[in-house]
Design a protein around this motif. Structure first.
Motif, PDB file in Angstrom:
ATOM      1  N   TYR A 188       2.309  -6.911  11.496  1.00  0.00           N
ATOM      2  CA  TYR A 188       3.176  -8.092  11.400  1.00  0.00           C
ATOM      3  C   TYR A 188       3.436  -8.697  12.776  1.00  0.00           C
ATOM      4  CZ  TYR A 188       7.238 -11.047  10.895  1.00  0.00           C
ATOM      5  OH  TYR A 188       8.103 -12.114  10.973  1.00  0.00           O
ATOM      6  N   ASN A 247       0.771 -10.821  10.129  1.00  0.00           N
ATOM      7  CA  ASN A 247       0.479 -10.563   8.729  1.00  0.00           C
ATOM      8  C   ASN A 247       1.784 -10.416   7.940  1.00  0.00           C
ATOM      9  OD1 ASN A 247      -0.148  -9.279   6.247  1.00  0.00           O
ATOM     10  ND2 ASN A 247      -2.068  -8.536   7.105  1.00  0.00           N
ATOM     11  N   LYS A 282       2.237 -10.046   4.742  1.00  0.00           N
ATOM     12  CA  LYS A 282       2.177  -8.994   3.719  1.00  0.00           C
ATOM     13  C   LYS A 282       2.586  -7.643   4.312  1.00  0.00           C
ATOM     14  CE  LYS A 282      -1.267 -10.900   0.592  1.00  0.00           C
ATOM     15  NZ  LYS A 282      -2.565 -10.663  -0.058  1.00  0.00           N
ATOM     16  N   ALA A 283       2.201  -7.397   5.561  1.00  0.00           N
ATOM     17  CA  ALA A 283       2.560  -6.140   6.216  1.00  0.00           C
ATOM     18  C   ALA A 283       4.079  -6.051   6.359  1.00  0.00           C
ATOM     19  CB  ALA A 283       1.893  -6.038   7.583  1.00  0.00           C
ATOM     20  N   LYS A 284       4.722  -7.163   6.685  1.00  0.00           N
ATOM     21  CA  LYS A 284       6.192  -7.164   6.802  1.00  0.00           C
ATOM     22  C   LYS A 284       6.833  -6.881   5.457  1.00  0.00           C
ATOM     23  CE  LYS A 284      10.223  -9.886   8.007  1.00  0.00           C
ATOM     24  NZ  LYS A 284      10.726 -11.223   8.305  1.00  0.00           N
ATOM     25  N   ASP A 285       6.323  -7.499   4.402  1.00  0.00           N
ATOM     26  CA  ASP A 285       6.854  -7.279   3.067  1.00  0.00           C
ATOM     27  C   ASP A 285       6.729  -5.803   2.669  1.00  0.00           C
ATOM     28  OD1 ASP A 285       7.474  -9.960   2.803  1.00  0.00           O
ATOM     29  OD2 ASP A 285       5.666 -10.435   1.657  1.00  0.00           O
ATOM     30  N   MET A 286       5.590  -5.200   2.964  1.00  0.00           N
ATOM     31  CA  MET A 286       5.387  -3.794   2.628  1.00  0.00           C
ATOM     32  C   MET A 286       6.316  -2.903   3.449  1.00  0.00           C
ATOM     33  SD  MET A 286       1.269  -3.607   2.249  1.00  0.00           S
ATOM     34  CE  MET A 286       1.263  -1.857   1.945  1.00  0.00           C
TER      35      MET A 286
END
Length: 51
Positions: free
Chosen positions: A38, A43, A45-49
């Motif tokens: 992130y 990215n 998506k990486a932060k969301d995960m």
């Protein structure tokens, strides 16, 4: 392994817990990789995960 820890059956070695690779190390590396994906690559998506 987590069931053993929950039951207070803990056998800690220098790099293992109940004859398994240290789980905290693996979790840390996964989280650090998501954070870096992130922060340095943007990215989302990486932060969301991670969160």
């Amino acid at each position: 392994m987590w069931e053993q820890v929950k039951a207070s059956k803990i056998d800690a070695g220098s790099f293992s817990l109940n004859d398994k690779w240290v789980p905290w190390y693996n979790i840390h590396k996964t989280y650090a990789g998501l954070r870096d994906a992130y922060l340095f690559a943007g990215n989302a998506k990486a932060k969301d995960m991670l969160v």
